[in-house]
Design a protein around this motif. Structure first.
Motif, mmCIF file in Angstrom:
data_model
loop_
_atom_site.group_PDB
_atom_site.id
_atom_site.type_symbol
_atom_site.label_atom_id
_atom_site.label_comp_id
_atom_site.label_asym_id
_atom_site.label_seq_id
_atom_site.Cartn_x
_atom_site.Cartn_y
_atom_site.Cartn_z
ATOM 1 N N ALA A 156 0.831 -1.206 0.000
ATOM 2 C CA ALA A 156 0.000 0.000 0.000
ATOM 3 C C ALA A 156 0.866 1.256 0.000
ATOM 4 N N TRP A 157 1.931 1.258 0.784
ATOM 5 C CA TRP A 157 2.833 2.415 0.821
ATOM 6 C C TRP A 157 3.536 2.585 -0.519
ATOM 7 N N HIS A 158 3.986 1.486 -1.077
ATOM 8 C CA HIS A 158 4.699 1.509 -2.356
ATOM 9 C C HIS A 158 3.814 2.074 -3.470
ATOM 10 N N LEU A 159 2.573 1.604 -3.550
ATOM 11 C CA LEU A 159 1.662 2.063 -4.597
ATOM 12 C C LEU A 159 1.161 3.474 -4.329
ATOM 13 N N GLY A 160 0.855 3.746 -3.075
ATOM 14 C CA GLY A 160 0.316 5.062 -2.735
ATOM 15 C C GLY A 160 1.315 6.187 -2.926
ATOM 16 N N MET A 161 2.564 5.913 -2.598
ATOM 17 C CA MET A 161 3.610 6.943 -2.714
ATOM 18 C C MET A 161 4.366 6.844 -4.030
ATOM 19 N N GLU A 162 4.047 5.819 -4.824
ATOM 20 C CA GLU A 162 4.690 5.598 -6.125
ATOM 21 C C GLU A 162 6.213 5.526 -5.997
ATOM 22 N N THR A 163 6.668 4.791 -4.990
ATOM 23 C CA THR A 163 8.105 4.610 -4.804
ATOM 24 C C THR A 163 8.638 3.597 -5.813
ATOM 25 N N GLU A 164 9.932 3.644 -6.055
ATOM 26 C CA GLU A 164 10.542 2.727 -7.019
ATOM 27 C C GLU A 164 10.478 1.285 -6.537
ATOM 28 N N GLU A 165 10.649 1.083 -5.234
ATOM 29 C CA GLU A 165 10.646 -0.263 -4.677
ATOM 30 C C GLU A 165 9.875 -0.290 -3.370
ATOM 31 N N LYS A 166 9.446 -1.476 -2.971
ATOM 32 C CA LYS A 166 8.828 -1.634 -1.665
ATOM 33 C C LYS A 166 9.886 -1.495 -0.573
ATOM 34 N N ILE A 167 9.428 -1.225 0.635
ATOM 35 C CA ILE A 167 10.320 -1.254 1.786
ATOM 36 C C ILE A 167 10.893 -2.664 1.893
ATOM 37 N N PRO A 168 12.199 -2.834 2.023
ATOM 38 C CA PRO A 168 12.767 -4.192 2.076
ATOM 39 C C PRO A 168 12.283 -4.983 3.276
ATOM 40 N N SER A 169 12.186 -6.283 3.090
ATOM 41 C CA SER A 169 11.724 -7.195 4.126
ATOM 42 C C SER A 169 12.720 -8.339 4.278
ATOM 43 N N PHE A 170 13.049 -8.685 5.521
ATOM 44 C CA PHE A 170 14.041 -9.726 5.800
ATOM 45 C C PHE A 170 13.469 -10.788 6.727
ATOM 46 N N ARG A 171 13.839 -12.045 6.456
ATOM 47 C CA ARG A 171 13.559 -13.162 7.373
ATOM 48 C C ARG A 171 14.859 -13.929 7.518
ATOM 49 N N LEU A 172 15.603 -13.629 8.579
ATOM 50 C CA LEU A 172 16.955 -14.152 8.732
ATOM 51 C C LEU A 172 17.152 -15.047 9.951
ATOM 52 N N PHE A 173 16.366 -14.837 11.011
ATOM 53 C CA PHE A 173 16.568 -15.577 12.254
ATOM 54 C C PHE A 173 15.249 -16.101 12.812
ATOM 55 N N SER A 174 15.338 -17.221 13.512
ATOM 56 C CA SER A 174 14.188 -17.678 14.292
ATOM 57 C C SER A 174 14.187 -16.902 15.608
ATOM 58 N N GLU A 175 13.079 -16.905 16.306
ATOM 59 C CA GLU A 175 13.000 -16.197 17.579
ATOM 60 C C GLU A 175 14.006 -16.758 18.585
ATOM 61 N N SER A 176 14.166 -18.072 18.613
ATOM 62 C CA SER A 176 15.101 -18.681 19.562
ATOM 63 C C SER A 176 16.547 -18.312 19.243
ATOM 64 N N GLU A 177 16.886 -18.181 17.960
ATOM 65 C CA GLU A 177 18.235 -17.765 17.581
ATOM 66 C C GLU A 177 18.523 -16.355 18.086
ATOM 67 N N MET A 178 17.540 -15.496 18.014
ATOM 68 C CA MET A 178 17.725 -14.117 18.473
ATOM 69 C C MET A 178 17.865 -14.014 19.979
ATOM 70 N N GLU A 179 17.179 -14.874 20.706
ATOM 71 C CA GLU A 179 17.170 -14.771 22.164
ATOM 72 C C GLU A 179 18.567 -14.889 22.762
ATOM 73 N N GLY A 180 19.441 -15.700 22.137
ATOM 74 C CA GLY A 180 20.791 -15.869 22.660
ATOM 75 C C GLY A 180 21.612 -14.604 22.633
ATOM 76 N N VAL A 181 21.361 -13.720 21.673
ATOM 77 C CA VAL A 181 22.120 -12.475 21.533
ATOM 78 C C VAL A 181 21.317 -11.271 22.003
ATOM 79 N N MET A 182 20.025 -11.263 21.709
ATOM 80 C CA MET A 182 19.191 -10.096 21.983
ATOM 81 C C MET A 182 18.372 -10.210 23.265
ATOM 82 N N GLY A 183 18.334 -11.407 23.839
ATOM 83 C CA GLY A 183 17.577 -11.581 25.070
ATOM 84 C C GLY A 183 16.106 -11.253 24.883
ATOM 85 N N GLN A 184 15.580 -10.443 25.785
ATOM 86 C CA GLN A 184 14.163 -10.096 25.740
ATOM 87 C C GLN A 184 13.801 -9.214 24.549
#
Length: 228
Positions: A156-184
């Motif tokens: 919706a943001w991409h089409l409404g604002m006529e941007t060249e690209e969508k906001i980038p999206s990442f899926r890199l870690f599971s929640e448990s993987e993050m907990e070891g470094v990021m905690g809560q």
């Protein structure tokens, strides 16, 4: 021990970042520092990754790609490039992945402290629809329905604002993987906001994405994107 960056004549791969010295020892391709990983010989004779490009001494470069690092290990390319009898651990490629991941998660924590990183589906949705978000993140175990709703906001943001690209999206870690470094601070959905720390998060996320994806970024993917 990490030294301050003062390139000496022996540090020919650092001095001025000369393009000829920034050549991948596997593919023989030249590139910018952000497209390559610098490796040096540690005092104990092992090969270590110099992600911050600050360690002294002769270094060599490998494409930001797990397969290239694994190939350099298998072919004993580091000893030839560093011109010394060094040993590269068989799991060096996995170690680099872990270091890149830790670096990214630490930057996420810094961005959170700076007010440039928010989590929770409602906050992420609002940040995307308002144009405040410069990237979004989802855990790899996030429900597809939750990811899809935020994808709709990105579209919706991409089409409404006529941007060249969508906001980038990442899926890199599971929640448990993050907990070891990021905690809560581990999250299911998160958004990065503009600012120095937020931009640092996006830069490091793209590096890890490229490393896991054969040198290519898939950051614009949606609900179907999975960890490499």
């Amino acid at each position: 021990m990490i030294a301050e960056l003062h390139a000496s004549p022996e540090d020919d791969d650092l001095a001025g970042y000369d393009v000829n010295s920034r050549m991948c020892i596997v593919t023989r391709e030249s590139g910018s520092p952000d497209e390559l990983i610098r490796f040096v010989a540690a005092p104990d004779g092992t090969v270590i990754a110099d992600l911050k490009r600050q360690l002294p001494g002769r270094g060599c470069w490998v494409k930001l790609d797990r397969a290239s690092v694994d190939k350099a290990v298998a072919k004993k390319s580091f000893a030839r490039a560093l011109k010394t009898d060094v040993k590269a651990a068989a799991d060096l490629g996995e170690t680099v992945d872990r270091l890149l991941a830790q670096q990214l998660m630490q930057m996420m924590n810094m961005a959170r402290k700076a007010g440039q990183f928010v989590s929770g589906s409602s906050k992420v949705d609002a940040a995307v629809r308002s144009g405040a978000a410069i990237a979004v993140f989802h855990s790899t175990d996030a429900a597809d329905d939750g990811v899809r709703k935020i994808d709709q906001a990105r579209k919706a943001w991409h089409l409404g604002m006529e941007t060249e690209e969508k906001i980038p999206s990442f899926r890199l870690f599971s929640e448990s993987e993050m907990e070891g470094v990021m905690g809560q601070n581990a999250f299911i959905h998160a958004a990065v906001l503009a600012g120095q720390a937020g931009e640092g998060v996006v830069k490091r996320a793209k590096m890890l994405e490229r490393y896991r994806s054969g040198g290519q970024s898939r950051a614009l993917g949606g609900a179907g994107q999975q960890k490499q």
